[in-house]
Enzyme design. Structure first.
Site, short mmCIF file in Angstrom:
data_model
loop_
_atom_site.label_atom_id
_atom_site.label_comp_id
_atom_site.label_asym_id
_atom_site.label_seq_id
_atom_site.Cartn_x
_atom_site.Cartn_y
_atom_site.Cartn_z
N GLY A 68 0.72 -1.27 -0.04
CA GLY A 68 0.32 -0.03 -0.09
C GLY A 68 0.85 1.11 0.11
CB THR A 69 3.75 2.16 1.76
OG1 THR A 69 3.46 1.92 3.02
CG2 THR A 69 4.93 3.53 1.73
CG ASN A 150 -4.74 4.49 8.96
OD1 ASN A 150 -5.15 5.45 8.34
ND2 ASN A 150 -3.89 4.69 9.62
CD GLN A 180 -6.73 -0.32 7.52
OE1 GLN A 180 -7.56 -1.18 8.07
NE2 GLN A 180 -5.56 -0.39 7.95
CB SER A 200 -2.08 -3.17 1.43
OG SER A 200 -1.29 -4.03 1.99
CG HIS A 202 -0.06 -6.59 5.08
ND1 HIS A 202 -0.30 -6.38 6.43
CD2 HIS A 202 0.39 -5.46 4.32
CE1 HIS A 202 -0.03 -5.03 6.49
NE2 HIS A 202 0.53 -4.59 5.36
CB THR A 238 12.01 -9.68 -11.09
OG1 THR A 238 13.05 -9.56 -11.73
CG2 THR A 238 11.68 -11.36 -11.45
CB CYS A 325 5.12 5.70 13.67
SG CYS A 325 6.70 5.50 14.80
#
Ligand code: PLP
Length: 381
Positions: A68-69, A150, A180, A200, A202, A238, A325
């Protein structure tokens, strides 16, 4: 033990784990010219196709990233870089964006001199669509507003914002961070009309290190990573067929289970919240705004979140502060400042987030543990 930090990371789905073992054979580089490479390429393309179908996006618009970042950073910096030549150098963001968006805007300001306009939210974290439109000049490059927050779980009216912007500010790109929202909402519906969407894996029960940026229509977007020209020239490096297959599988399962999962999780979350209010004097932050079913954000008056979290950790309960954080340190939350919570109240804010594996028993044990910890630390509700 109660694990109530699903918004930070949720367990890998059993189906994904089984599939990973089976697909480890997809080790070949999908860009190769032999059978093993073709197998990896096919798996990658199938995953792209499936994620596209599940999110209302053409397959060619599904670009895999490292998470996501990266998707958020790329959306902001990529649009501003692409629009630099026609001098569109202004980005509008909400005051409650994740750091992956907020810091990318700050970075754009220092790299290219972009102007960043921050639009405020109400006391539950909701943006006003009209305010966003009014804050957006016709020649702005980008508007970025997250689909769901979030920390608080507040759901923003992205489809409505897209409609209003396309009518009043055509030519301005709309990006939404749906990281989220991914596990819970119909992404095609809630992000309809957005040109760029970040997801994202995960957060869905897939693997860490995979995400996507969805590209809808023709979006001015400079590549973020350059090199081998993979991902149709959008993102070099890759490609990770295994991560892509895991993400497509996790999203497919989330979509299939969505209706039941949303109803049962919201019910458990309401039970948790009611228990925390009654037994530990918690004050919920979001009461009226639409929010994700797994989010329960509360504050404990006169409490310090780090003390509460430490006590909970010792009791085997996983939760998080309003904002933690990446280093694990608790920082002053910009989101809580944006909703008008004063510093003393914000210091006592704790986020409990439920997921698809959360049980009634975990909820009951968490209520008991929180009541005990708060009572021990602060003498009760
Ligand atoms: N955006 C939001 C709203 C998030 O909650 C997160 C992670 O917590 C991210 C972006 C970053 O995603 P990733 O961990 O995949 O880099």
């Amino acid at each position: 033990m109660p694990y109530l930090d699903h918004a930070a990371a949720t367990p890998v789905r059993a189906e994904v784990a089984a599939l990973v073992a089976e697909h480890l054979a997809l080790f070949a580089n999908p860009s190769g010219v032999h059978a093993a490479a073709r197998a990896a390429r096919k798996a990658l393309d199938d995953a792209r196709e499936e994620i596209g179908a599940l999110t209302g996006t053409r397959a060619q618009g599904v670009v895999f990233t490292s998470g996501g970042t990266e998707a958020d950073n790329w959306a902001v910096l990529g649009v501003l870089a692409a629009r630099a030549s026609d001098r569109a150098n202004l980005v509008v963001r909400s005051a409650v964006e994740h750091k992956a968006v907020a810091e990318a805007c700050t970075e754009a300001a220092s790299r290219t001199g972009a102007t960043v306009v921050v639009v405020g939210v109400d006391h539950e974290g909701l943006v006003d669509v009209e305010e966003v439109v009014a804050a957006t000049p016709a020649d702005a490059a980008l508007v970025t507003v997250m689909a769901a927050n979030n920390e608080l779980g507040t759901i923003q009216p992205i489809a409505e914002l897209a409609r209003r912007l396309s009518h009043h500010r055509p030519g301005v790109v709309l990006h939404t961070d749906a990281v989220q929202a991914g596990p819970w909402l119909d992404l095609a519906e809630v992000t309809a009309g957005a040109h760029l969407v970040s997801l994202s894996s995960h957060k869905l029960g897939g693997l860490k290190g995979t995400g996507v940026l969805l590209l809808r229509g023709t979006v001015p977007l400079a590549p973020f990573l350059v090199g081998g020209g993979q991902e149709l020239g959008h993102r070099a490096g890759t490609q990770d067929a295994l991560g892509a297959v895991a993400m497509a599988t996790a999203l497919r399962l989330a979509v299939a289970e969505r209706e039941v999962a949303v109803a049962t999780t919201a019910c458990r979350r309401d039970r948790l919240e009611a228990g925390l209010v009654a037994r530990a004097g918690a004050i919920p932050t979001v009461l009226a705004a639409p929010r994700l079913p797994g989010h329960c954000h509360v504050r404990f008056p006169q409490a310090m979140a780090d003390e509460v979290l430490f006590g909970l950790d010792r009791a085997g309960v996983a939760a998080s502060a309003g904002s933690s954080c990446s280093s694990g340190a608790i920082e002053q939350s910009e989101v809580l400042a944006a909703v008008g919570m004063d510093e003393a109240d914000a210091r006592g804010a704790v986020r409990f987030t439920l997921g698809r594996t959360t049980t009634d028993d975990e909820v009951e044990r968490a209520i008991e543990a929180v009541a005990t910890v708060v009572q021990r630390l602060y003498g009760g509700a």
